[in-house]
Design a protein around this motif. Structure first.
Motif, PDB file in Angstrom:
ATOM      1  N   UNK A 372       0.791  -1.078  -0.002  1.00 54.99           N
ATOM      2  CA  UNK A 372      -0.052   0.048  -0.125  1.00 54.99           C
ATOM      3  C   UNK A 372       0.996   1.278  -0.065  1.00 54.99           C
ATOM      4  N   UNK A 373       0.189   2.404  -0.519  1.00 52.76           N
ATOM      5  CA  UNK A 373       1.106   3.834  -0.422  1.00 52.76           C
ATOM      6  C   UNK A 373      -0.401   4.734   0.122  1.00 52.76           C
ATOM      7  N   UNK A 374       0.110   5.880   0.346  1.00 54.75           N
ATOM      8  CA  UNK A 374      -1.036   6.872   1.013  1.00 54.75           C
ATOM      9  C   UNK A 374      -0.457   8.103   0.051  1.00 54.75           C
ATOM     10  N   UNK A 375      -1.470   8.784   0.119  1.00 57.46           N
ATOM     11  CA  UNK A 375      -1.601  10.134  -0.537  1.00 57.46           C
ATOM     12  C   UNK A 375      -2.383  11.170   0.040  1.00 57.46           C
ATOM     13  N   UNK A 376      -1.719  12.317   0.373  1.00 57.41           N
ATOM     14  CA  UNK A 376      -2.581  13.329   0.934  1.00 57.41           C
ATOM     15  C   UNK A 376      -2.751  14.699   0.130  1.00 57.41           C
ATOM     16  N   UNK A 377      -3.901  15.053  -0.257  1.00 59.23           N
ATOM     17  CA  UNK A 377      -3.913  16.282  -1.094  1.00 59.23           C
ATOM     18  C   UNK A 377      -5.038  16.985  -0.964  1.00 59.23           C
ATOM     19  N   UNK A 378      -5.362  18.069  -1.882  1.00 62.76           N
ATOM     20  CA  UNK A 378      -6.352  19.112  -1.856  1.00 62.76           C
ATOM     21  C   UNK A 378      -6.458  19.765  -0.456  1.00 62.76           C
ATOM     22  N   UNK A 379      -5.019  20.401  -0.088  1.00 64.11           N
ATOM     23  CA  UNK A 379      -4.900  21.221   1.164  1.00 64.11           C
ATOM     24  C   UNK A 379      -5.382  20.226   2.319  1.00 64.11           C
ATOM     25  N   UNK A 383      -7.563  12.070   1.695  1.00 66.37           N
ATOM     26  CA  UNK A 383      -6.599  11.035   1.754  1.00 66.37           C
ATOM     27  C   UNK A 383      -7.032   9.752   0.848  1.00 66.37           C
ATOM     28  N   UNK A 384      -6.004   9.138   0.382  1.00 63.48           N
ATOM     29  CA  UNK A 384      -6.002   7.991  -0.460  1.00 63.48           C
ATOM     30  C   UNK A 384      -5.063   6.885  -0.039  1.00 63.48           C
ATOM     31  N   UNK A 385      -5.693   5.622  -0.021  1.00 62.89           N
ATOM     32  CA  UNK A 385      -4.804   4.542   0.353  1.00 62.89           C
ATOM     33  C   UNK A 385      -5.081   3.680  -0.775  1.00 62.89           C
ATOM     34  N   UNK A 386      -4.135   2.856  -1.686  1.00 68.13           N
ATOM     35  CA  UNK A 386      -4.384   2.109  -2.638  1.00 68.13           C
ATOM     36  C   UNK A 386      -3.189   1.233  -2.701  1.00 68.13           C
ATOM     37  N   UNK A 387      -3.399   0.237  -3.569  1.00 67.97           N
ATOM     38  CA  UNK A 387      -1.879  -0.521  -4.065  1.00 67.97           C
ATOM     39  C   UNK A 387      -1.682  -1.540  -3.391  1.00 67.97           C
ATOM     40  N   UNK A 388      -2.749  -2.266  -2.449  1.00 67.00           N
ATOM     41  CA  UNK A 388      -2.555  -3.291  -1.575  1.00 67.00           C
ATOM     42  C   UNK A 388      -1.954  -4.657  -2.514  1.00 67.00           C
ATOM     43  N   UNK A 389      -2.148  -4.908  -3.814  1.00 66.59           N
ATOM     44  CA  UNK A 389      -1.605  -6.065  -4.395  1.00 66.59           C
ATOM     45  C   UNK A 389      -1.836  -7.273  -4.085  1.00 66.59           C
ATOM     46  N   UNK A 390      -3.212  -7.742  -3.716  1.00 66.32           N
ATOM     47  CA  UNK A 390      -3.612  -8.853  -3.441  1.00 66.32           C
ATOM     48  C   UNK A 390      -3.444  -9.479  -1.871  1.00 66.32           C
ATOM     49  N   UNK A 391      -2.776  -8.597  -0.982  1.00 66.51           N
ATOM     50  CA  UNK A 391      -2.917  -9.019   0.301  1.00 66.51           C
ATOM     51  C   UNK A 391      -3.511  -7.997   1.229  1.00 66.51           C
ATOM     52  N   UNK A 392      -4.673  -7.407   0.788  1.00 69.24           N
ATOM     53  CA  UNK A 392      -5.512  -6.217   1.370  1.00 69.24           C
ATOM     54  C   UNK A 392      -6.397  -6.677   2.357  1.00 69.24           C
TER      55      UNK A 392
END
Length: 470
Positions: A372-379, A383-392
Motif C-alpha cells: 500500500x501507499x498513501x497520498x494526502x492532497x487538496x490542502x 486522503x487516499x490509500x491504494x496499491x495493496x496488490x492482493x494482500x489487502x
C-alpha cells in the motif's frame, strides 16, 4: 511441471459453475441500502465500500462518536475485490516477508510488530461486534512444488529466524504429514495468517459502522471531488455532499484523483470454488490443520478450505488488459478456470471427478512496490490509500487507520513510517504500460520453466524497484 493448457477433465470440472463469486452468491447477502440523493453535509465522506472503506468508517466513528460520517459505495458492499478474494487475512503489511526485506529493511521490525497487532485487532473487532466471519487462525503453508523453490524457502526461513519471526521450514516428510500431494516437496509455515469469509466480514463491518452512526449508501457512484470553500464537494449521480474531509478507498477502480492513476494498475485474478468435499475426499488429501496454502513460483496458486469444506483455488496468471480495463465482462475467463481446475487435480489427484460450483474473476489494485501507499492532497482534506496488490484483507485495516491519521493531521508511529511517507514508482503510460507488463508476464513464465532463473528483463526490473504481481 504445471499444465500449460486446459484439459478435458479441467473443462468438465468448471463447465457447470455459476459465474459469480461464491462469497456473494448466498441467501445471507444483505439487501442493498438506499442510494444517496439530494444535498447533505458531513465531517467525513468515505468513498468505497470494501474493506478499506469499511475499516475507515468503523475506526473514525469509534475515535470520534460526534463526527458525522457518510460512506458511498458505487455498487454494493463488498462487490469489488473485498467480495472476490480468497479470504487470506495475513499479518503482513508488506506483501510478504521477502518484499518487506527488499523494500523496508530499516523499519521492518516495526512493520512486523504492527502487522501482528493488526491481525489481532481484526479478530478482536469481529468478536466485539459479534461478526461471524468464520475466522480460523490456521496459518499458511507456502509450498515448494519444485526443487529450485526449496532453497528459496529455506533462505526465507533463515531470514525469518534472524528477525525473530515464528516461521518454520518443513521438509518433504513434514509437509506431507500436513497435506497429501505429489506436488509438495517442502514448505514454510507462517502462523500469523487467518482464513476468513470475506463477504461475511464486510457485511458485519457495515452493520457495525451503522450501529456507530455511519450513514451508508449503496449504488451511489462518486463522480467527482472538487474544492468547495474550506471543504470538498463530492458529486454523485443523484446528489452532492459537502464534506470537511474525504477518504478515497476505491481499490482498482479509477481514482477520483487523476494524478494517482499513474501509480495503480488493475490486475485480474481468477478463482474457482468446488462443491463440499466428502469425508473420504478430505481423508485422501490430509489437510487436517486447514492451513491456507500457496505455492512459491513467480506465478502461484492460493487455496484454502471453507467452513463447509469446499476448496477455493485461485491465482496462477495475473492478467492485465490494455488501458487498465476493468470492464465487468472480464470477470469470466473459461480457459483460465479450466486451467486452474487441471492444476487443482495435479495438486490433489484423488479429487478427480469433483465439480466446481462457482468460478469468477476480479481486479486487484497493484502498484510497483506490491504494498500500500498513501497520498494526502487538496490542502490536506483528501486522503487516499491504494496499491495493496492482493494482500489487502489484513493490510486494509492498517491502511485505513493510517489514512485517517493523515487526514486528522496526527503525528503517530504509523504516519512517521518511511513506507507511509514515500511513494512507489509510477507505471508508464500506454502503450508502454501494456507492452512492459506483458513482457514481464512472459518473463515470469520463462523463469518458472528455467528453474527460477531470472533473465535480464526481470533483473533490470528488480534493480529499478519496479514490479507486477497479484
Amino acid at each position: 511441471m504445471w499444465a500449460t493448457e486446459p484439459s478435458e477433465r479441467g473443462v468438465a470440472m468448471v463447465a457447470g459453475a455459476t459465474p459469480e463469486s461464491y462469497w456473494l452468491d448466498r441467501p445471507g447477502r444483505p439487501a442493498p441500502r438506499s442510494r444517496h440523493t439530494g444535498f447533505a453535509t458531513a465531517d467525513l465522506v468515505i468513498v468505497g465500500g470494501g474493506f478499506t472503506g469499511l475499516w475507515a468508517a468503523v475506526h473514525a466513528a469509534e475515535e470520534n462518536p460526534d463526527r458525522s460520517i457518510v460512506l458511498l459505495e458505487g455498487d454494493r458492499i463488498a462487490e469489488g475485490a473485498t467480495g472476490r478474494n480468497g479470504g487470506f487475512c495475513a499479518a503482513s503489511l508488506t506483501h510478504g516477508l521477502g518484499n518487506g526485506i527488499d523494500r523496508y529493511a530499516d523499519e521492518l521490525p516495526d512493520l512486523l510488530r504492527m502487522g501482528t497487532e493488526t491481525l489481532d485487532a481484526i479478530c478482536a473487532t469481529a468478536e466485539k461486534y459479534g461478526i461471524d466471519a468464520d475466522i480460523e487462525r490456521t496459518g499458511e503453508l507456502d509450498i515448494a512444488n519444485f526443487e529450485w523453490q526449496v532453497d528459496d524457502l529455506r533462505e526465507l526461513g533463515d531470514e525469518a529466524a534472524r528477525l525473530s519471526q515464528p516461521m518454520e521450514y518443513l521438509d518433504v516428510a513434514a509437509v506431507q504429514s500436513r497435506i497429501t500431494s505429489p506436488m509438495a516437496r517442502g514448505a514454510l509455515f507462517d502462523p500469523d495468517v487467518a482464513m476468513i469469509d470475506p463477504a461475511k466480514l464486510a457485511w458485519g463491518l457495515a452493520d457495525a459502522a451503522e450501529s456507530l452512526g455511519v450513514h451508508i449508501h449503496e449504488n451511489t457512484k462518486a463522480l467527482s471531488i472538487d474544492k468547495s470553500g474550506n471543504g470538498i464537494r463530492v458529486t454523485t449521480g443523484y446528489g452532492t455532499i459537502e464534506a470537511a474531509k474525504v477518504l478515497l478507498a476505491t481499490s482498482a477502480s479509477k481514482s477520483l484523483r487523476r494524478k494517482l492513476r499513474h501509480w495503480i494498475v488493475p490486475v485480474w485474478d481468477y478463482v474457482i470454488m468446488t462443491e463440499p468435499l466428502s469425508p473420504s475426499q478430505l481423508a485422501d488429501i490430509g489437510w487436517s490443520g486447514r492451513e491456507g496454502l500457496a505455492d512459491s513460483g513467480n506465478r502461484f496458486h492460493y487455496f484454502r478450505l471453507t467452513s463447509d469444506n469446499r476448496i477455493l483455488f485461485g491465482g496462477w496468471d495475473a492478467h492485465y488488459f490494455y488501458g487498465s480495463d476493468t470492464d465487468p465482462r472480464r470477470t469470466q475467463h473459461p480457459e483460465e478456470f479450466a486451467l486452474l481446475a487441471e492444476h487443482l487435480l495435479q495438486m490433489f489427484p484423488g479429487l478427480e471427478g469433483i465439480r466446481a460450483t462457482h468460478a469468477w474473476g476480479g481486479s486487484i489494485d497493484t502498484c510497483s512496490r506490491f504494498s500500500a501507499f498513501w497520498d494526502l492532497g487538496m490542502n490536506g482534506r483528501v486522503a487516499t490509500v491504494a496499491g495493496f496488490t492482493g494482500l489487502g484483507v489484513g493490510a486494509s485495516h492498517f491502511g485505513a487507520r493510517t489514512a485517517l491519521d493523515l487526514l486528522d493531521g496526527k503525528d503517530t508511529e504509523r504516519t512517521r513510517l518511511k513506507m507511509v511517507r514515500s511513494m512507489p514508482l509510477p507505471f508508464p503510460p500506454e502503450p508502454i504500460r501494456s507492452i512492459g507488463i506483458n513482457i514481464t508476464r512472459a518473463e515470469f513464465a520463462r523463469a518458472d520453466r528455467n528453474g527460477g532463473k531470472r533473465g535480464l528483463w526481470l533483473k533490470g526490473m528488480d534493480a529499478l524497484g519496479l514490479g507486477f504481481d497479484s
